[in-house]
Design a protein around this motif. Structure first.
Motif, mmCIF file in Angstrom:
data_model
loop_
_atom_site.group_PDB
_atom_site.id
_atom_site.type_symbol
_atom_site.label_atom_id
_atom_site.label_comp_id
_atom_site.label_asym_id
_atom_site.label_seq_id
_atom_site.Cartn_x
_atom_site.Cartn_y
_atom_site.Cartn_z
ATOM 1 N N TRP A 1 43.512 35.570 0.872
ATOM 2 C CA TRP A 1 42.365 36.432 1.131
ATOM 3 C C TRP A 1 41.888 36.259 2.573
ATOM 4 N N HIS A 2 41.518 37.373 3.182
ATOM 5 C CA HIS A 2 40.948 37.340 4.525
ATOM 6 C C HIS A 2 39.475 37.730 4.539
ATOM 7 N N ARG A 3 38.975 38.238 3.410
ATOM 8 C CA ARG A 3 37.584 38.672 3.336
ATOM 9 C C ARG A 3 36.978 38.181 2.024
ATOM 10 N N VAL A 4 35.828 37.539 2.123
ATOM 11 C CA VAL A 4 35.151 37.027 0.937
ATOM 12 C C VAL A 4 33.647 37.186 1.102
ATOM 13 N N PHE A 5 32.962 37.080 -0.029
ATOM 14 C CA PHE A 5 31.509 36.936 -0.021
ATOM 15 C C PHE A 5 31.185 35.519 -0.450
ATOM 16 N N VAL A 6 30.471 34.827 0.415
ATOM 17 C CA VAL A 6 30.014 33.469 0.133
ATOM 18 C C VAL A 6 28.560 33.576 -0.312
ATOM 19 N N LYS A 7 28.280 33.145 -1.540
ATOM 20 C CA LYS A 7 26.952 33.316 -2.112
ATOM 21 C C LYS A 7 26.389 31.969 -2.552
ATOM 22 N N PRO A 8 25.144 31.665 -2.219
ATOM 23 C CA PRO A 8 24.516 30.506 -2.852
ATOM 24 C C PRO A 8 24.510 30.694 -4.369
ATOM 25 N N ALA A 9 24.824 29.656 -5.094
ATOM 26 C CA ALA A 9 24.931 29.779 -6.544
ATOM 27 C C ALA A 9 23.632 30.218 -7.178
ATOM 28 N N HIS A 10 22.501 29.898 -6.541
ATOM 29 C CA HIS A 10 21.206 30.178 -7.154
ATOM 30 C C HIS A 10 20.332 31.076 -6.281
ATOM 31 N N GLY A 11 20.945 31.870 -5.415
ATOM 32 C CA GLY A 11 20.173 32.757 -4.564
ATOM 33 C C GLY A 11 19.849 34.066 -5.250
ATOM 34 N N SER A 12 18.984 34.862 -4.632
ATOM 35 C CA SER A 12 18.649 36.191 -5.123
ATOM 36 C C SER A 12 18.306 37.067 -3.937
ATOM 37 N N SER A 13 18.361 38.392 -4.149
ATOM 38 C CA SER A 13 18.003 39.365 -3.109
ATOM 39 C C SER A 13 18.791 39.152 -1.822
ATOM 40 N N ALA A 14 20.054 38.793 -1.960
ATOM 41 C CA ALA A 14 20.978 38.569 -0.830
ATOM 42 C C ALA A 14 20.603 37.369 0.016
ATOM 43 N N ALA A 15 19.645 36.556 -0.437
ATOM 44 C CA ALA A 15 19.251 35.387 0.349
ATOM 45 C C ALA A 15 20.424 34.428 0.485
ATOM 46 N N GLY A 16 20.811 34.153 1.720
ATOM 47 C CA GLY A 16 21.880 33.204 1.976
ATOM 48 C C GLY A 16 23.285 33.739 1.810
ATOM 49 N N VAL A 17 23.437 35.024 1.510
ATOM 50 C CA VAL A 17 24.774 35.591 1.308
ATOM 51 C C VAL A 17 25.459 35.812 2.658
ATOM 52 N N ILE A 18 26.761 35.512 2.699
ATOM 53 C CA ILE A 18 27.557 35.696 3.911
ATOM 54 C C ILE A 18 28.767 36.558 3.575
ATOM 55 N N ALA A 19 28.919 37.680 4.271
ATOM 56 C CA ALA A 19 30.146 38.474 4.196
ATOM 57 C C ALA A 19 31.070 37.963 5.297
ATOM 58 N N LEU A 20 32.134 37.289 4.894
ATOM 59 C CA LEU A 20 32.981 36.568 5.837
ATOM 60 C C LEU A 20 34.353 37.218 5.936
ATOM 61 N N ALA A 21 34.761 37.527 7.155
ATOM 62 C CA ALA A 21 36.090 38.061 7.426
ATOM 63 C C ALA A 21 36.771 37.162 8.443
ATOM 64 N N VAL A 22 38.018 36.780 8.163
ATOM 65 C CA VAL A 22 38.762 35.904 9.070
ATOM 66 C C VAL A 22 40.081 36.564 9.429
ATOM 67 N N GLY A 23 40.469 36.403 10.673
ATOM 68 C CA GLY A 23 41.727 36.933 11.153
ATOM 69 C C GLY A 23 42.441 35.900 11.985
ATOM 70 N N PRO A 24 43.605 36.250 12.551
ATOM 71 C CA PRO A 24 44.371 35.271 13.331
ATOM 72 C C PRO A 24 43.609 34.706 14.524
ATOM 73 N N ARG A 25 42.772 35.547 15.142
ATOM 74 C CA ARG A 25 42.068 35.084 16.347
ATOM 75 C C ARG A 25 40.560 35.291 16.271
ATOM 76 N N ARG A 26 40.063 35.713 15.113
ATOM 77 C CA ARG A 26 38.640 36.060 15.064
ATOM 78 C C ARG A 26 38.060 35.752 13.699
ATOM 79 N N VAL A 27 36.829 35.274 13.696
ATOM 80 C CA VAL A 27 36.046 35.071 12.491
ATOM 81 C C VAL A 27 34.739 35.825 12.657
ATOM 82 N N GLN A 28 34.327 36.538 11.620
ATOM 83 C CA GLN A 28 33.035 37.227 11.696
ATOM 84 C C GLN A 28 32.279 37.053 10.390
ATOM 85 N N ALA A 29 31.010 36.704 10.507
ATOM 86 C CA ALA A 29 30.127 36.571 9.356
ATOM 87 C C ALA A 29 28.959 37.528 9.525
#
Length: 385
Positions: free
Chosen positions: A150-178
């Protein structure tokens, strides 16, 4: 029928439910403030019918849930696991008097833990994004992503709500973006109403590592369908087993929560794009998701159609997800619909036939799952969840 509401008295959720009860010709519900529950108030009596509402949007209640000496600063991401533990304990205290709760403590405990909720849905064959095994920091996250391909994931706090602490993470050969609503400051992390982009890997790694002790849930980033120039998903409220109300959330980025500056989309246009068969299948899925929590009068299901509109998946199920101001179905808002389910006997009929949570869903259907545990190295194409 005499109702009691456990909630924050000045919160609009409490006000809207009380109004719906009065308009149905029932006595105004008694209100038991969360602050009193958390400071030793007696639980409702055994003959009470109790709605437990969200404890959010109150700094002192948050402090009490976390058992902290001082309130969190505005928007501060702190003590999410402690807040969850406090909520679970408080739900037990509310139920201790033998009252009938309209959202059972066991259901709330599962719904407010994204890992448990995902596992229940997956076991019931409700279509959900695939999830990674538990990770305890950024190196383990990258290793697990590589193992799954996988190159794209959603990292979520297990106990968060309303998108608090959520990270949309994309990784590539030369670049990372959150992409995330998290603002990083020298002395803490803060949930913001503005999305931020971080493309320095050291910063992203430090962010994940700072969230990891609270517990993380990581899901595959699936490609959402779009309307016009925005990606869309739905909040669907299911009341007593029936999908009744829906709002389209339209965004230009990966996070669609309306409080992040996104817009309500055109429900008729979305239904037309999906077509009657796909729409009906999606609503059946929302009802199957709710059937995993049959002792809760309502849940809010976040449902996404995938690119092409033929498939869909459940992104979240929310214990307190019924705040959809101005949205009517059969002339009733979400709160009036819940009161109607109580007074018409639909709630009693549904929970009498539903299977107790943990023993499997009350209904089954042919909708194919799109997720489950991470078992493949092939990633879905696309870049918007």
């Amino acid at each position: 029928m005499r109702l009691t509401v456990v909630g924050n008295p000045d919160n609009r959720r409490v006000a809207l439910f009380r109004r719906a009860v009065r308009e149905a010709g029932l006595p105004d519900p008694a209100v038991l403030p969360w602050a009193r529950v958390l400071t030793g108030a007696a639980p409702p009596d055994a003959d009470a019918l109790v709605r437990v509402d969200s404890p959010g949007e109150d700094a002192e209640v948050d402090r009490l849930l976390r058992d902290a000496a001082t309130p969190a600063r505005h928007g501060e991401l702190i003590g999410l696991a402690d807040t969850y533990a406090g909520l679970v304990a408080a739900m037990g205290r509310v139920a201790a008097g033998g009252a009938t709760l309209l959202n059972h403590p066991d259901d709330v405990a599962a719904l407010c833990d994204k890992r448990r909720c995902h596992a229940l849905l997956s076991a019931a064959k409700v279509p959900v994004p695939a999830a990674l095994p538990p990770v305890d920091g950024y190196p383990q996250l990258r290793a697990a992503m590589a193992a799954a391909g996988w190159h794209r994931v959603f990292v979520k706090p297990a106990h968060g709500s309303s998108a608090a602490g959520v990270i949309a993470l994309a990784v590539g050969p030369r670049r990372v973006q959150a992409v995330t609503p998290i603002e990083i400051t020298p002395d803490g992390l803060f949930n913001s109403l503005r999305l931020r982009r971080y493309d320095d890997e050291a910063t992203v790694a430090a962010l994940v590592d700072r969230l990891a002790p609270e517990g993380l849930h990581v899901e595959q980033w699936l490609p959402k369908a779009g309307l016009a120039d925005r990606v869309v998903d739905l909040r669907v409220v299911v009341v007593a087993g029936r999908a009744t109300h829906a709002v389209v959330r339209a965004a230009r980025g990966p996070l669609t929560n309306l409080h992040l500056g996104n817009a309500r989309g055109d429900l008729a246009a979305l239904r037309a794009a999906a077509g009657p068969e796909s729409w009906a299948a999606a609503m059946r899925t929302c009802e199957r998701a709710a059937a995993c929590f049959p002792r809760s009068l309502h849940v809010g299901v976040d449902l996404m159609f995938l690119v092409g509109w033929r498939r869909h998946a459940v992104a979240e199920v929310n214990a307190f997800g019924d705040l959809l101001p101005g949205v009517l179905a059969d002339g009733r808002d979400t709160y009036a619909e819940q009161v109607h389910a109580l007074t018409s006997g639909r709630w009693d009929r549904w929970r009498a036939t539903a299977t107790v949570a943990g023993d499997g869903p009350a209904t089954a259907g042919p909708d194919p799952a799109v997720g489950g545990p991470a078992t493949t190295r092939r990633e879905e194409a696309g870049c918007a969840r």
